[in-house]
Design a protein around this motif. Structure first.
Motif, mmCIF file in Angstrom:
data_model
loop_
_atom_site.group_PDB
_atom_site.id
_atom_site.type_symbol
_atom_site.label_atom_id
_atom_site.label_comp_id
_atom_site.label_asym_id
_atom_site.label_seq_id
_atom_site.Cartn_x
_atom_site.Cartn_y
_atom_site.Cartn_z
ATOM 1 N N ILE A 29 3.878 10.421 -6.809
ATOM 2 C CA ILE A 29 4.718 10.855 -7.551
ATOM 3 C C ILE A 29 4.450 11.113 -8.902
ATOM 4 N N PHE A 30 3.924 10.094 -9.583
ATOM 5 C CA PHE A 30 3.695 9.961 -11.112
ATOM 6 C C PHE A 30 2.451 10.927 -11.356
ATOM 7 N N SER A 31 1.361 11.008 -10.556
ATOM 8 C CA SER A 31 0.224 11.729 -10.503
ATOM 9 C C SER A 31 0.471 13.152 -10.474
ATOM 10 N N TYR A 32 1.603 13.589 -9.436
ATOM 11 C CA TYR A 32 1.994 14.921 -9.438
ATOM 12 C C TYR A 32 2.930 15.470 -10.595
ATOM 13 N N ARG A 33 3.414 14.706 -11.362
ATOM 14 C CA ARG A 33 4.227 14.974 -12.477
ATOM 15 C C ARG A 33 3.274 15.268 -13.690
ATOM 16 N N TYR A 34 2.100 14.212 -13.575
ATOM 17 C CA TYR A 34 1.085 14.425 -14.727
ATOM 18 C C TYR A 34 0.385 15.561 -14.462
ATOM 19 N N ILE A 36 -2.699 14.604 -4.119
ATOM 20 C CA ILE A 36 -3.011 14.938 -2.723
ATOM 21 C C ILE A 36 -3.706 13.709 -2.170
ATOM 22 N N GLY A 37 -4.551 13.015 -2.861
ATOM 23 C CA GLY A 37 -5.420 11.934 -2.523
ATOM 24 C C GLY A 37 -4.508 10.696 -1.955
ATOM 25 N N PHE A 38 -3.160 10.344 -3.095
ATOM 26 C CA PHE A 38 -2.421 9.406 -2.855
ATOM 27 C C PHE A 38 -1.447 9.650 -1.829
ATOM 28 N N ALA A 39 -1.032 11.026 -1.838
ATOM 29 C CA ALA A 39 -0.199 11.332 -0.600
ATOM 30 C C ALA A 39 -0.840 11.073 0.692
ATOM 31 N N LEU A 40 -2.069 11.348 0.967
ATOM 32 C CA LEU A 40 -2.937 11.191 2.158
ATOM 33 C C LEU A 40 -2.958 9.622 2.413
ATOM 34 N N LEU A 41 -3.180 8.637 1.392
ATOM 35 C CA LEU A 41 -3.501 7.470 1.687
ATOM 36 C C LEU A 41 -1.886 7.001 2.066
ATOM 37 N N ALA A 42 -0.739 7.456 1.605
ATOM 38 C CA ALA A 42 0.458 6.940 2.065
ATOM 39 C C ALA A 42 0.535 7.353 3.628
ATOM 40 N N TRP A 43 0.152 8.992 3.624
ATOM 41 C CA TRP A 43 0.421 9.369 5.243
ATOM 42 C C TRP A 43 -0.447 8.486 6.208
ATOM 43 N N HIS A 44 -1.708 7.985 5.838
ATOM 44 C CA HIS A 44 -2.584 7.156 6.611
ATOM 45 C C HIS A 44 -1.870 5.755 6.962
ATOM 46 N N ALA A 45 -1.435 5.428 5.810
ATOM 47 C CA ALA A 45 -0.945 4.054 5.980
ATOM 48 C C ALA A 45 0.597 4.069 6.908
ATOM 49 N N LEU A 46 1.389 4.959 6.521
ATOM 50 C CA LEU A 46 2.462 5.216 7.440
ATOM 51 C C LEU A 46 2.248 5.588 8.893
ATOM 52 N N TRP A 47 1.164 6.300 9.106
ATOM 53 C CA TRP A 47 0.728 6.240 10.774
ATOM 54 C C TRP A 47 0.217 5.097 11.309
ATOM 55 N N THR A 49 0.843 -1.012 0.071
ATOM 56 C CA THR A 49 -0.002 -0.062 -0.023
ATOM 57 C C THR A 49 0.844 1.140 0.108
ATOM 58 N N LEU A 50 2.051 1.210 0.801
ATOM 59 C CA LEU A 50 2.654 2.355 0.885
ATOM 60 C C LEU A 50 3.667 2.606 -0.429
ATOM 61 N N ILE A 51 4.012 1.520 -0.875
ATOM 62 C CA ILE A 51 4.908 1.546 -2.244
ATOM 63 C C ILE A 51 3.895 2.300 -3.293
ATOM 64 N N ILE A 52 2.802 1.652 -3.547
ATOM 65 C CA ILE A 52 1.762 1.989 -4.600
ATOM 66 C C ILE A 52 1.373 3.366 -4.278
ATOM 67 N N ALA A 53 0.855 3.899 -3.144
ATOM 68 C CA ALA A 53 0.468 5.221 -2.771
ATOM 69 C C ALA A 53 1.564 6.258 -2.934
ATOM 70 N N VAL A 54 2.764 5.981 -2.702
ATOM 71 C CA VAL A 54 4.037 6.900 -2.940
ATOM 72 C C VAL A 54 4.131 7.112 -4.514
ATOM 73 N N GLY A 55 4.123 5.676 -5.102
ATOM 74 C CA GLY A 55 4.537 5.798 -6.329
ATOM 75 C C GLY A 55 3.579 6.614 -7.218
ATOM 76 N N ALA A 56 2.153 6.340 -6.872
ATOM 77 C CA ALA A 56 0.883 6.928 -7.542
ATOM 78 C C ALA A 56 1.018 8.452 -7.305
ATOM 79 N N THR A 63 -4.364 21.724 -14.108
ATOM 80 C CA THR A 63 -3.627 21.195 -13.008
ATOM 81 C C THR A 63 -4.507 21.384 -11.610
ATOM 82 N N ILE A 64 -4.989 22.253 -11.679
ATOM 83 C CA ILE A 64 -6.000 22.673 -10.322
ATOM 84 C C ILE A 64 -6.813 21.215 -10.004
ATOM 85 N N PRO A 65 -7.700 21.016 -10.836
ATOM 86 C CA PRO A 65 -8.576 19.884 -10.551
ATOM 87 C C PRO A 65 -7.544 18.362 -10.565
ATOM 88 N N MET A 66 -6.470 18.280 -11.307
ATOM 89 C CA MET A 66 -5.711 17.168 -11.324
ATOM 90 C C MET A 66 -4.847 16.843 -9.840
#
Length: 163
Positions: A108-113, A138-149, A99-106, A130-133
């Motif tokens: 990063i890649f979605s931020y670049r996109y 942010i959603g995947f980063a929050l998923l990684a944040w919650h999974a990490l904690w 979950t952490l690897i997929i969330a962090v990877g997603a 960019t604004i709605p994207m």
């Protein structure tokens, strides 16, 4: 899980769910406005469909991490119930790392996109895409944040009450 970890996770979950719920409420208002305008006033503005779509995507992604921690997402926990304790802990560690690897990877890649589409504007709202994207990374980063904690602890399972 220590008191500090559980407190940070509880605050983070409630903030995420409050923001996601607020977006969902605004989405409902936009959809009702669009329906009212289309069927009662004779024509809906073009931006209502696009804004409703962006709001629903944002609300789902912002709430995903909190729902994951609560065990409220769809998953089959049969294997966890059948495995002995040591193997179950190993499976929980595997699920957490995945979950952490997929969330962090997603994230990063979605931020670049999201940054790469900054020169384009949305059709209905006329804003940078960019604004709605940004709700995606942010959603995947929050998923990684919650999974990490949350850590590699077992996720809650929703059980069905026999009726």
């Amino acid at each position: 899980m220590s008191f500090f970890h559980s407190r940070v996770l509880a605050i983070s979950r409630s903030v995420s769910l409050t923001i996601a719920s607020s977006l969902l409420l605004v989405d409902l208002a936009v959809i009702l406005f669009g329906v009212f305008m289309r069927y009662l006033a004779g024509g809906a503005p073009i931006w209502t469909d696009e804004l409703a779509r962006f709001l629903i995507i944002g609300s789902v992604l912002l709430g995903a991490g909190a729902v994951w921690v609560e065990g409220g997402h769809m998953r089959v926990a049969l294997i966890e119930r059948l495995l002995p304790g040591q193997l179950c802990r190993l499976l929980n560690l595997y699920q957490w790392l995945l979950t952490l690897i997929i969330a962090v990877g997603a994230a990063i890649f979605s931020y670049r996109y999201a940054m790469s589409v900054s020169m384009f504007t949305s059709q209905g709202l006329g804003i940078s895409r960019t604004i709605p994207m940004l709700s995606v990374p942010i959603g995947f980063a929050l998923l990684a944040w919650h999974a990490l904690w949350h850590g590699p602890a077992p996720l809650k399972t929703l059980t069905e009450d026999p009726a």
